[in-house]
Design a protein around this motif. Structure first.
Motif, PDB file in Angstrom:
ATOM      1  N   THR A  52      48.019  70.842  19.854  1.00 34.16           N
ATOM      2  CA  THR A  52      49.019  70.712  18.790  1.00 34.16           C
ATOM      3  C   THR A  52      48.658  69.626  17.800  1.00 34.16           C
ATOM      4  O   THR A  52      48.701  69.822  16.576  1.00 34.16           O
ATOM      5  N   ASP A  53      48.295  68.454  18.293  1.00 31.25           N
ATOM      6  CA  ASP A  53      47.933  67.330  17.442  1.00 31.25           C
ATOM      7  C   ASP A  53      46.719  66.645  18.058  1.00 31.25           C
ATOM      8  O   ASP A  53      46.837  65.625  18.734  1.00 31.25           O
ATOM      9  N   PRO A  54      45.519  67.211  17.856  1.00 28.78           N
ATOM     10  CA  PRO A  54      44.329  66.685  18.529  1.00 28.78           C
ATOM     11  C   PRO A  54      43.996  65.242  18.170  1.00 28.78           C
ATOM     12  O   PRO A  54      43.477  64.495  18.999  1.00 28.78           O
ATOM     13  N   ALA A  55      44.287  64.831  16.929  1.00 26.69           N
ATOM     14  CA  ALA A  55      44.001  63.444  16.562  1.00 26.69           C
ATOM     15  C   ALA A  55      44.880  62.493  17.370  1.00 26.69           C
ATOM     16  O   ALA A  55      44.433  61.419  17.795  1.00 26.69           O
ATOM     17  N   ARG A  56      46.122  62.889  17.604  1.00 27.02           N
ATOM     18  CA  ARG A  56      47.024  62.078  18.424  1.00 27.02           C
ATOM     19  C   ARG A  56      46.502  62.000  19.863  1.00 27.02           C
ATOM     20  O   ARG A  56      46.528  60.932  20.487  1.00 27.02           O
ATOM     21  N   ALA A 100      53.651  50.994  17.633  1.00 25.87           N
ATOM     22  CA  ALA A 100      53.734  52.440  17.607  1.00 25.87           C
ATOM     23  C   ALA A 100      52.430  53.043  18.101  1.00 25.87           C
ATOM     24  O   ALA A 100      51.388  52.414  18.067  1.00 25.87           O
ATOM     25  N   GLY A 101      52.468  54.290  18.552  1.00 29.24           N
ATOM     26  CA  GLY A 101      51.266  54.966  18.999  1.00 29.24           C
ATOM     27  C   GLY A 101      51.573  55.880  20.153  1.00 29.24           C
ATOM     28  O   GLY A 101      52.647  55.789  20.764  1.00 29.24           O
ATOM     29  N   PRO A 102      50.652  56.786  20.469  1.00 34.41           N
ATOM     30  CA  PRO A 102      50.880  57.706  21.575  1.00 34.41           C
ATOM     31  C   PRO A 102      51.140  57.006  22.898  1.00 34.41           C
ATOM     32  O   PRO A 102      51.938  57.482  23.703  1.00 34.41           O
ATOM     33  N   VAL A 157      33.659  67.801  23.773  1.00 31.26           N
ATOM     34  CA  VAL A 157      33.226  66.490  24.268  1.00 31.26           C
ATOM     35  C   VAL A 157      33.753  65.342  23.415  1.00 31.26           C
ATOM     36  O   VAL A 157      33.514  64.171  23.733  1.00 31.26           O
ATOM     37  N   TRP A 158      34.501  65.647  22.344  1.00 27.86           N
ATOM     38  CA  TRP A 158      35.175  64.578  21.605  1.00 27.86           C
ATOM     39  C   TRP A 158      36.134  63.817  22.511  1.00 27.86           C
ATOM     40  O   TRP A 158      36.415  62.623  22.261  1.00 27.86           O
ATOM     41  N   ARG A 159      36.638  64.475  23.553  1.00 26.57           N
ATOM     42  CA  ARG A 159      37.533  63.775  24.480  1.00 26.57           C
ATOM     43  C   ARG A 159      36.794  62.651  25.205  1.00 26.57           C
ATOM     44  O   ARG A 159      37.333  61.562  25.420  1.00 26.57           O
ATOM     45  N   ILE A 160      35.542  62.927  25.595  1.00 26.21           N
ATOM     46  CA  ILE A 160      34.717  61.893  26.227  1.00 26.21           C
ATOM     47  C   ILE A 160      34.427  60.779  25.225  1.00 26.21           C
ATOM     48  O   ILE A 160      34.488  59.590  25.559  1.00 26.21           O
ATOM     49  N   ALA A 190      37.968  65.785  16.747  1.00 20.32           N
ATOM     50  CA  ALA A 190      39.129  66.368  17.428  1.00 20.32           C
ATOM     51  C   ALA A 190      39.892  67.309  16.502  1.00 20.32           C
ATOM     52  O   ALA A 190      40.275  68.419  16.890  1.00 20.32           O
ATOM     53  N   GLU A 191      40.115  66.877  15.269  1.00 19.01           N
ATOM     54  CA  GLU A 191      40.828  67.717  14.306  1.00 19.01           C
ATOM     55  C   GLU A 191      40.052  68.994  14.005  1.00 19.01           C
ATOM     56  O   GLU A 191      40.629  70.090  13.922  1.00 19.01           O
ATOM     57  N   ALA A 192      38.743  68.873  13.859  1.00 18.56           N
ATOM     58  CA  ALA A 192      37.915  70.034  13.543  1.00 18.56           C
ATOM     59  C   ALA A 192      37.950  71.059  14.662  1.00 18.56           C
ATOM     60  O   ALA A 192      37.930  72.274  14.418  1.00 18.56           O
ATOM     61  N   ALA A 193      38.006  70.577  15.901  1.00 15.50           N
ATOM     62  CA  ALA A 193      37.982  71.478  17.048  1.00 15.50           C
ATOM     63  C   ALA A 193      39.176  72.419  17.065  1.00 15.50           C
ATOM     64  O   ALA A 193      39.117  73.503  17.660  1.00 15.50           O
TER      65      ALA A 193
END
Length: 365
Positions: free
Chosen positions: A60-64, A16-18, A221-224, A276-279
Motif C-alpha cells: 500500500t505504501d512501500p516508502a512507509r 512522527a514516523g511509522p 531486495v530493497w527491504r534488505i 521501494a516505490e518503484a517496486a
C-alpha cells in the motif's frame, strides 16, 4: 529494563514516523540482552505487533514500509531481520495466495503468528517425498527458531520451485546450534529438518515458479537495503552518543569522519525509498525495478562497511570491549551485510542500466 514494560506504560512518542520513538527505544534497550541469549525477542516482536506494524506487507505504501524497516534496523537489527522476513512472507501470500489463504493468514497474525521466509537449503534440499504428501530435507540459516510460527518454505529448486506455508512451532526439528556466526545471534537462527512433515494442498502458496517472478523476487531486495541503511544510521548515532558523553565529539576529525558516513547513509535512504516505490509501480519496467533494487542493496552494503570502519576509528579500542554497544551493532551489521551473489547482482543491474542507450535514468526517468 524498558523493553519489559507494556507498550501502554512506555513514555509517549515524541517523533512522527511509522515506528514510534518509544517503541524504537524499547527495541534498542532489549538488543544487548537478546544477543546474550535470554531470547526476549518475542517481547520485541510484541512491540511491533502492538504498534500495528505486522499487518503491513509493503504494497500500500512501500516508502512507509521502507522507513519502518530503517527505523527498526537502527534500533535492533536482529528484530529487524525477523520483521523483514514477516513483511516479505505476508507480501508473497497476498501476491500469490488465494483469498481464503490470505484471510487465514490474517487471522493467524491477529492471534500472534509471526511469518518468515526460509529459502536456504541444507545439505539435503527440501523436496516432496515419494508419497507427495510429506516434505523431506532441511533448511539452514533459518531465522527466528522458536519465534517464527509459520515459515514460507521453498520446495524443490530451479524454475519450478514452489512455496509452502508450514507451521514450524515444533521445536524438535530445530537446531539453533547450527548458527555459529559472530553476529546476529539474537535472531535464533539455525537449521530446521522438515523430513516427515505433512503438507496438503491448502498449504501451497501460488503455482510452481511464482516465487522467482520479477519484479517481486530480486526486485524486493530493497527491504534488505532498508534494514542495512537503517542499521548503519543507528550505528553512527550510537557512536556519536558515546563520543559526546566522552567529550570527544567536538574534534574536527570526528565530525568529518562520521558526517561523511552519515551523508552517504542519507543518500542510501533516498535510493532505497525510491526502489521501494518503484517496486509497486506497474508503469515501470520490471528490469528497471530490479536494477534499482539491486543498486540500493549494493550501495547500502558499501555504506555499512564504510560506517563500521569509521566507527572503529572514532571510538577506538573501547569499541572492541565485550560489552560495547557499538561493537555489538557493528558485528550484527557486518554479518547481515554479507548476503549472497553480490557480483552476479552487480552484473545484472549493469546489463539493464548500461546495456543499451537511454537506460541510465532507470526509475528516475
Amino acid at each position: 529494563m524498558t523493553a519489559s514494560r507494556p507498550l501502554a506504560e512506555l513514555p509517549p512518542s515524541t517523533t512522527a514516523g511509522p515506528v514510534p520513538s518509544d517503541v524504537a527505544e524499547a527495541l534498542r534497550a532489549a538488543a544487548a540482552e537478546e544477543e546474550r541469549g535470554a531470547r526476549p525477542i518475542g517481547r520485541s516482536i510484541d512491540l511491533l505487533r502492538q504498534a500495528d506494524l505486522l499487518t503491513d506487507d509493503g504494497a500500500t505504501d512501500p516508502a512507509r514500509t521502507a522507513r519502518a524497516l530503517m527505523q527498526v534496523g537502527a534500533a535492533n537489527l536482529g528484530v529487524g531481520r525477523l520483521f523483514e522476513g514477516h513483511v516479505n512472507a505476508l507480501h508473497l501470500v497476498r501476491l500469490y495466495g488465494t483469498k481464503v489463504q490470505e484471510a487465514q493468514v490474517d487471522r493467524q497474525i491477529a492471534k500472534g503468528a509471526l511469518l518468515g521466509v526460509w529459502g536456504a537449503d541444507g545439505a539435503a534440499p527440501v523436496t516432496l517425498d515419494a508419497t507427495g504428501q510429506h516434505l523431506q530435507g532441511g533448511k539452514c540459516y533459518a531465522s527466528g527458531l522458536g519465534t517464527v510460527t509459520h515459515a514460507l518454505v521453498t520446495v524443490d529448486s530451479g524454475p519450478e520451485v514452489r512455496l509452502a506455508l508450514v507451521d514450524v512451532t515444533d521445536a524438535a526439528p530445530a537446531d539453533p546450534s547450527a548458527w555459529d556466526m559472530q553476529g546476529m545471534r539474537a535472531t535464533a537462527s539455525g537449521s530446521f529438518d522438515f523430513t516427515g512433515l505433512p503438507v496438503d494442498r491448502n498449504e501451497w502458496i501460488g503455482n510452481p515458479g511464482d516465487y522467482l517472478k520479477e519484479p517481486h523476487f530480486v526486485g524486493g531486495v530493497w527491504r534488505i537495503a532498508a534494514l542495512q541503511v537503517g542499521a548503519t544510521a543507528g550505528l553512527l548515532d550510537r557512536a556519536a552518543t558515546e563520543l559526546r558523553a566522552a567529550g570527544r565529539m567536538e574534534a574536527e576529525a570526528q565530525k568529518s569522519r562520521l558526517m561523511d558516513a552519515l551523508m552517504r547513509a542519507w543518500a542510501g535512504m533516498a535510493l532505497t525509498e525510491r526502489a521501494a516505490e518503484a517496486a509497486a509501480d506497474r508503469h515501470i519496467a520490471p528490469d528497471d525495478i530490479v536494477a534499482t533494487s539491486i543498486a540500493a542493496r549494493l550501495f547500502t552494503e558499501e555504506i555499512g562497511l564504510d560506517a563500521i570502519r569509521a566507527v572503529e576509528q572514532s571510538i577506538g579500542l573501547r569499541h572492541f570491549e565485550a560489552g560495547s554497544e557499538t561493537g555489538r551493532m557493528a558485528r550484527d551489521l557486518a554479518v547481515y551485510l554479507r548476503q549472497a551473489a553480490r557480483d552476479a547482482f552487480l552484473q545484472r543491474a549493469a546489463q539493464t542500466a548500461l546495456g543499451e542507450d537511454g537506460r541510465i535514468w532507470g526509475v528516475f526517468g
